[in-house]
Design a protein around this motif. Structure first.
Motif, PDB file in Angstrom:
ATOM      1  N   ARG A   1      38.530  50.518  35.561  1.00 42.15           N
ATOM      2  CA  ARG A   1      37.082  50.696  35.627  1.00 42.15           C
ATOM      3  C   ARG A   1      36.694  52.155  35.463  1.00 42.15           C
ATOM      4  O   ARG A   1      35.779  52.483  34.713  1.00 42.15           O
ATOM      5  CB  ARG A   1      36.538  50.165  36.949  1.00 42.15           C
TER       6      ARG A   1
ATOM      7  N   ARG B   1      38.160  41.317  46.508  1.00 41.24           N
ATOM      8  CA  ARG B   1      39.427  40.716  46.076  1.00 41.24           C
ATOM      9  C   ARG B   1      40.338  40.431  47.248  1.00 41.24           C
ATOM     10  O   ARG B   1      40.925  39.362  47.355  1.00 41.24           O
ATOM     11  CB  ARG B   1      40.133  41.632  45.080  1.00 41.24           C
TER      12      ARG B   1
ATOM     13  N   VAL C   1      39.221  40.912  34.750  1.00 43.87           N
ATOM     14  CA  VAL C   1      38.674  39.714  35.391  1.00 43.87           C
ATOM     15  C   VAL C   1      39.769  38.853  36.007  1.00 43.87           C
ATOM     16  O   VAL C   1      39.770  38.562  37.191  1.00 43.87           O
ATOM     17  CB  VAL C   1      37.876  38.884  34.355  1.00 43.87           C
TER      18      VAL C   1
ATOM     19  N   VAL D   1      29.073  47.351  34.659  1.00 41.48           N
ATOM     20  CA  VAL D   1      30.461  47.145  35.099  1.00 41.48           C
ATOM     21  C   VAL D   1      30.584  47.889  36.423  1.00 41.48           C
ATOM     22  O   VAL D   1      30.446  49.102  36.464  1.00 41.48           O
ATOM     23  CB  VAL D   1      31.486  47.723  34.100  1.00 41.48           C
ATOM     24  N   PRO D   2      30.780  47.169  37.521  1.00 36.96           N
ATOM     25  CA  PRO D   2      30.729  47.825  38.841  1.00 36.96           C
ATOM     26  C   PRO D   2      31.920  48.772  39.069  1.00 36.96           C
ATOM     27  O   PRO D   2      33.066  48.393  38.866  1.00 36.96           O
ATOM     28  CB  PRO D   2      30.769  46.649  39.828  1.00 36.96           C
TER      29      PRO D   2
ATOM     30  N   ASP E   1      39.285  36.872  47.722  1.00 36.12           N
ATOM     31  CA  ASP E   1      40.066  36.417  46.574  1.00 36.12           C
ATOM     32  C   ASP E   1      39.169  36.092  45.380  1.00 36.12           C
ATOM     33  O   ASP E   1      39.414  35.151  44.621  1.00 36.12           O
ATOM     34  CB  ASP E   1      40.890  35.162  46.946  1.00 36.12           C
ATOM     35  N   VAL E   2      38.070  36.859  45.239  1.00 37.82           N
ATOM     36  CA  VAL E   2      37.243  36.712  44.039  1.00 37.82           C
ATOM     37  C   VAL E   2      37.110  38.080  43.376  1.00 37.82           C
ATOM     38  O   VAL E   2      37.263  39.113  44.029  1.00 37.82           O
ATOM     39  CB  VAL E   2      35.826  36.160  44.338  1.00 37.82           C
ATOM     40  N   ASN E   3      36.828  38.038  42.101  1.00 36.37           N
ATOM     41  CA  ASN E   3      36.717  39.271  41.329  1.00 36.37           C
ATOM     42  C   ASN E   3      35.267  39.454  40.881  1.00 36.37           C
ATOM     43  O   ASN E   3      34.688  38.554  40.279  1.00 36.37           O
ATOM     44  CB  ASN E   3      37.618  39.148  40.089  1.00 36.37           C
ATOM     45  N   LEU E   4      34.680  40.603  41.211  1.00 40.70           N
ATOM     46  CA  LEU E   4      33.314  40.886  40.778  1.00 40.70           C
ATOM     47  C   LEU E   4      33.376  41.358  39.329  1.00 40.70           C
ATOM     48  O   LEU E   4      33.936  42.403  39.013  1.00 40.70           O
ATOM     49  CB  LEU E   4      32.713  41.986  41.673  1.00 40.70           C
ATOM     50  N   VAL E   5      32.828  40.565  38.428  1.00 44.50           N
ATOM     51  CA  VAL E   5      32.944  40.840  36.998  1.00 44.50           C
ATOM     52  C   VAL E   5      31.910  41.865  36.528  1.00 44.50           C
ATOM     53  O   VAL E   5      32.245  42.900  35.983  1.00 44.50           O
ATOM     54  CB  VAL E   5      32.784  39.534  36.188  1.00 44.50           C
ATOM     55  N   VAL E   6      30.641  41.525  36.688  1.00 48.15           N
ATOM     56  CA  VAL E   6      29.569  42.474  36.351  1.00 48.15           C
ATOM     57  C   VAL E   6      28.427  42.257  37.350  1.00 48.15           C
ATOM     58  O   VAL E   6      28.395  41.263  38.078  1.00 48.15           O
ATOM     59  CB  VAL E   6      29.002  42.273  34.916  1.00 48.15           C
TER      60      VAL E   6
ATOM     61  N   ASN F   1      36.324  45.914  33.191  1.00 45.45           N
ATOM     62  CA  ASN F   1      36.660  45.217  34.420  1.00 45.45           C
ATOM     63  C   ASN F   1      37.732  44.170  34.123  1.00 45.45           C
ATOM     64  O   ASN F   1      37.551  43.339  33.239  1.00 45.45           O
ATOM     65  CB  ASN F   1      35.398  44.536  34.938  1.00 45.45           C
TER      66      ASN F   1
ATOM     67  N   VAL G   1      34.220  35.865  39.655  1.00 47.28           N
ATOM     68  CA  VAL G   1      35.188  34.858  39.214  1.00 47.28           C
ATOM     69  C   VAL G   1      36.144  34.568  40.355  1.00 47.28           C
ATOM     70  O   VAL G   1      36.586  35.481  41.053  1.00 47.28           O
ATOM     71  CB  VAL G   1      36.010  35.381  38.010  1.00 47.28           C
ATOM     72  N   GLY G   2      36.452  33.305  40.513  1.00 42.84           N
ATOM     73  CA  GLY G   2      37.458  32.960  41.528  1.00 42.84           C
ATOM     74  C   GLY G   2      37.663  31.461  41.514  1.00 42.84           C
ATOM     75  O   GLY G   2      37.002  30.738  40.751  1.00 42.84           O
TER      76      GLY G   2
ATOM     77  N   VAL H   1      43.812  36.048  40.171  1.00 45.26           N
ATOM     78  CA  VAL H   1      42.795  37.084  40.422  1.00 45.26           C
ATOM     79  C   VAL H   1      43.569  38.334  40.819  1.00 45.26           C
ATOM     80  O   VAL H   1      44.245  38.344  41.842  1.00 45.26           O
ATOM     81  CB  VAL H   1      41.838  36.690  41.575  1.00 45.26           C
ATOM     82  N   PRO H   2      43.506  39.374  39.999  1.00 43.52           N
ATOM     83  CA  PRO H   2      44.380  40.528  40.244  1.00 43.52           C
ATOM     84  C   PRO H   2      43.975  41.310  41.499  1.00 43.52           C
ATOM     85  O   PRO H   2      42.814  41.656  41.681  1.00 43.52           O
ATOM     86  CB  PRO H   2      44.205  41.384  38.983  1.00 43.52           C
ATOM     87  N   LYS H   3      44.972  41.588  42.354  1.00 46.93           N
ATOM     88  CA  LYS H   3      44.734  42.420  43.541  1.00 46.93           C
ATOM     89  C   LYS H   3      45.177  43.844  43.226  1.00 46.93           C
ATOM     90  O   LYS H   3      45.993  44.078  42.344  1.00 46.93           O
ATOM     91  CB  LYS H   3      45.556  41.887  44.730  1.00 46.93           C
TER      92      LYS H   3
ATOM     93  N   PHE I   1      39.305  27.853  37.890  1.00 47.77           N
ATOM     94  CA  PHE I   1      38.533  29.063  38.144  1.00 47.77           C
ATOM     95  C   PHE I   1      37.138  28.904  37.590  1.00 47.77           C
ATOM     96  O   PHE I   1      36.929  28.286  36.564  1.00 47.77           O
ATOM     97  CB  PHE I   1      39.199  30.278  37.494  1.00 47.77           C
TER      98      PHE I   1
ATOM     99  N   PHE J   1      28.012  43.053  26.019  1.00 48.30           N
ATOM    100  CA  PHE J   1      29.281  42.974  26.752  1.00 48.30           C
ATOM    101  C   PHE J   1      30.115  41.843  26.189  1.00 48.30           C
ATOM    102  O   PHE J   1      29.606  40.824  25.771  1.00 48.30           O
ATOM    103  CB  PHE J   1      29.021  42.739  28.241  1.00 48.30           C
TER     104      PHE J   1
ATOM    105  N   ASP K   1      36.086  52.002  31.813  1.00 46.26           N
ATOM    106  CA  ASP K   1      34.798  51.326  31.990  1.00 46.26           C
ATOM    107  C   ASP K   1      34.902  49.840  31.640  1.00 46.26           C
ATOM    108  O   ASP K   1      33.977  49.253  31.079  1.00 46.26           O
ATOM    109  CB  ASP K   1      33.709  51.994  31.125  1.00 46.26           C
TER     110      ASP K   1
END
Ligand SMILES: Nc1ncnc2c1ncn2[C@@H]1O[C@H](COP(=O)(O)OP(=O)(O)OP(=O)(O)O)[C@@H](O)[C@H]1O
Ligand SMILES: Nc1ncnc2c1ncn2[C@@H]1O[C@H](COP(=O)(O)OP(=O)(O)OP(=O)(O)O)[C@@H](O)[C@H]1O
Lengths: 226, 226
Positions: free
Chosen positions: A168, B168, A176, B198-199, B172-177, A174, B214-215, A198-200, B146, A146, A172
């Motif tokens: 995603r 998110r 970040v 990758v979720p 306000d956090v991003n799940l990366v993997v 993410n 990440v956040g 952090v993108p919403k 961050f 990755f 595929d």
């Protein structure tokens, strides 16, 4: 605390040793050239002048207790090989060897090196990747193939919401964070700074956004670049 | 289509040329050593034997029409410098030079190189970064307060889909993997390896999942830990 031995203080070895020490890792630097040892001693925890093919010398410096040993002896291939064999015999968990060519790399692997680095080839590929993708800002290798990649938002993404881009499920990958230039008022003057966001799902991509994404190399190569 | 000239076919130059060609870029490879030119000719669009300090030779190969020229002449520093000066005079938009040391790098910049690469130093830093962070993620590029954090999935998350967790908007956090242990069958034996995933929105969190998020530090501190 992580303990790493760097054996061979050429440009590669010195770079590894200094950067490791700066990251808070405990570093033992070794070379048979006393001058090189002297030049690095203020940057590492321990700088030792020794011949790494001498098992006694390695033991007396407790090299058998390190987590990782980096063998960055360049031209003296036989010394590099012998040092690697001794380190594995002493039970060092991870031995990383710097190899001059793929042929040398193969041999290092056969004698037990856990990892082999070919600096010229690696950074050549890194440059090629950046030249082939001018929007590429930076990338970092994560585990398992990755990569974390930063690139300028392609025109086809601009004006679209994160949700609608469906990165995603479509690609595929993410997303970040986004780095975005914003205008800030400071003491009567307007200036531009880069903010990390952090993108919403409802956020919309703007031109000049820098997108930081994670995905496999295959997935990343399918992202639009224009 | 991007057109890149690679001058000097040592390990670095060959690596750049081949990787560029594989990425679909048009590559002209040049060296004064005919054997090296011969060895690469099947991998690039055009392989030319020439002395790059000869302006006529460069012009006759239309080197002045490339988007980028990479000067990867190693030991022959004067030739590398002269070649660089000629290329900038011919109007090549971007000239990238491979330098042996910081001292050489400085000189390349002063004479007009747009970019300078020191392979040993670069890949030494790259290795150091990976050894210092065995999970291989670098927090420094995610500046601006961050942080990238890995933690065991709290019980309250298990069995829930990524979409329903709404990390998110809620945190306000991003799940990366997600790092997940999976059973693999290998030569009749079942063993457990950790896979990086990758979720997707419909994926469900499993017990023992390791979440990489990440956040901002503030946001991360509000995540449930149990
Ligand atoms: N047996 C040995 N024990 C300890 N150090 C050694 C031994 N043999 C060689 N060295 C050291 O290894 C170092 C690196 O070797 P050399 O400069 O040949 O490598 P290189 O790969 O060209 O370096 P660079 O990283 O600059 O490309 C030298 O400083 C040398 O003194
Ligand atoms: N004037 C010149 N014109 C064209 N090619 C040249 C010229 N001078 C040197 N070269 C070529 O540059 C190439 C690279 O040089 P050299 O092998 O010294 O570099 P290096 O930096 O040690 O390579 P590596 O990338 O393997 O570390 C050589 O193949 C050499 O023939």
């Amino acid at each position: 605390m992580r303990k790493v031995a760097v054996i061979g203080l050429g440009r590669f070895g010195v770079s590894v040793a200094k950067r490791l020490a700066a990251s808070g890792v405990q570093v033992i630097a070794m070379d048979r050239n006393g001058q090189l040892v002297n030049e690095i001693k203020d940057d590492v925890d321990l700088a030792v002048r020794a011949d790494s093919t001498d098992q006694q010398a390695l033991l007396s410096q407790n090299i058998d207790n390190v987590d990782v040993a980096v063998v960055s002896i360049g031209e003296n291939f036989e010394a590099a090989l012998l040092t690697t064999v001794i380190l594995k015999q002493l039970g060092v968990p991870e031995v990383v060897c710097r190899a001059q060519t793929e042929f040398h790399a193969e041999i290092f692997r056969k004698i037990g090196a856990d990892r082999v680095i070919q600096p010229e080839s690696e950074s050549g590929q890194s440059l090629a990747r950046q030249l082939a993708n001018p929007q590429l800002v930076d990338f970092i290798r994560l585990a398992d193939g990755f990569t974390l990649l930063e690139f300028h938002a392609p025109a086809s993404f601009c004006g679209k919401s994160i949700l609608s881009l469906a990165l995603r499920s479509k690609y595929d990958v993410n997303l970040v964070v986004i780095r975005r230039a914003v205008e800030v008022q400071q003491s009567g003057q307007s200036r531009s700074i880069v903010k990390t966001v952090v993108p919403k799902p409802d956020d919309v991509i703007e031109p000049d956004d820098i997108l930081v994404v994670v995905g496999s190399d295959t997935a990343l190569s399918k992202l639009p670049r224009e």
